[in-house]
Design an enzyme around this catalytic site. Sequence first.
Site, PDB file in Angstrom:
ATOM      1  CG  ASP A 174      44.750  38.003  37.756  1.00 13.10           C
ATOM      2  OD1 ASP A 174      45.657  37.562  38.499  1.00 13.10           O
ATOM      3  OD2 ASP A 174      44.466  37.484  36.656  1.00 13.10           O
ATOM      4  CG  HIS A 257      49.508  34.452  40.440  1.00 13.77           C
ATOM      5  ND1 HIS A 257      49.570  35.827  40.410  1.00 13.77           N
ATOM      6  CD2 HIS A 257      48.428  34.120  39.664  1.00 13.77           C
ATOM      7  CE1 HIS A 257      48.583  36.296  39.641  1.00 13.77           C
ATOM      8  NE2 HIS A 257      47.872  35.280  39.183  1.00 13.77           N
ATOM      9  CG  HIS A 260      45.607  31.905  43.362  1.00 11.57           C
ATOM     10  ND1 HIS A 260      45.873  30.866  42.487  1.00 11.57           N
ATOM     11  CD2 HIS A 260      44.279  32.145  43.241  1.00 11.57           C
ATOM     12  CE1 HIS A 260      44.763  30.512  41.879  1.00 11.57           C
ATOM     13  NE2 HIS A 260      43.783  31.281  42.309  1.00 11.57           N
ATOM     14  CG  HIS A 274      42.763  33.709  39.400  1.00 16.20           C
ATOM     15  ND1 HIS A 274      43.727  32.752  39.573  1.00 16.20           N
ATOM     16  CD2 HIS A 274      43.405  34.796  38.902  1.00 16.20           C
ATOM     17  CE1 HIS A 274      44.905  33.230  39.198  1.00 16.20           C
ATOM     18  NE2 HIS A 274      44.742  34.466  38.781  1.00 16.20           N
TER      19      HIS A 274
HETATM   20 ZN   LIG Z   1      46.289  35.582  37.794  1.00 15.37          ZN
END
Ligand SMILES: [Zn+2]
Length: 367
Positions: A174, A257, A260, A274
């Site tokens: 991340d 993201h 994602h 995540h």
């Molecule tokens: Zn994130």
Amino acid sequence: MKIPAKSVTSPKKFIIGKGLLANINEYIKDFGDNAYVICDEFILDRAKVEAGKSFEEGGNKATFEKFNYECTQKEIDRNRRLAREAGANIIVGIGGGKTLDTAKSTAYYEKLPVVIFPTIASTDAPCTALAVIYNEGGSFDRYLYLPSNPDIVLADTEILAAAPARFFAAGIGDALTTYFEARACYRANGDNLILLKPSTTGLAIARACYETVLENGVKAMQAVKQKISTAAVEDTIEATIYMSGVGAEAGGLAAAHAIHNGMTAVPSLHRVQHGEKVTFGLLAQLVLENAPKEELETVINFIKAVGLPLTLKDLGVEEFVESEWRQVAEDACAEGDTMGNMPFAVSPDDVYNAIVAANAIAESYHD
Ligand SMILES: [Zn+2]
């Protein structure tokens, strides 16, 4: 019309070091003297003893309550009621992301200061002014955008280093991504996470985040696998929890993201972290940007070295179903998602092609 102002937003205090749990009263006493502590089951007994002693020795009150596994409106309302009954004037959350979001939400509705004490370093969410609320069945309900960031975030390096190494690596994923998304958003003069314009400070913190994880990530992973904390672990946590959260909030997100978010619909990825999905999203973003070969290689070699999944197969995709990934690409380009922060127009076709190419490149670097 909205004024195109820039922003930097952050917790009032971010404190990182060893033994914070046992000294918690020292860090929060200026904010309140009657704490209501929402705590994950696995650490509840330890928190009652260590943190309880700290509150008691400081002459302050504390009530400990076990978190009921999901951040729902019902759970928030239950904690609001108990916090009121206890006469609390400060809310503390100790645990994983859902526990922390429940603490943030409870404090917001009760108009009290909130202390965030993460026990895993798997995402950059602790420092942000956002909570994710779920329905009773576990499906997504809504985002709760908070008017301010947490008052205090306490990162206890010994506790964070003792959590499973896979979570720690996901946090590095991340954080690895933050700079590239902030850079894209800055170039595009897109919207950051509080829907203002990306600031130079935000971009600088995001760059420091990237440099810090590149320098320390691999060393930190070796230590975390032994469940110990070192200087490299501490620097990495500062990047994964603070710099990544603040850098993303002020600098903005972009393709990684958004991809994602599209990937959350793929059934075979439901158990993937995540930060693991975001890492693959970054590879696809670098393909979209046609990033220099050297930069791409630095990122790929780092992903391998810290032990993050590199290819879709590593993520658990046994069979590549074109229709599923067409849908991922479509969802990644949804109106209002952060794909709009790329400095050029991106179509679902572009995203699909970038995903396929990113996976092929990743395969070619695979051992
Ligand atoms: Zn994130």
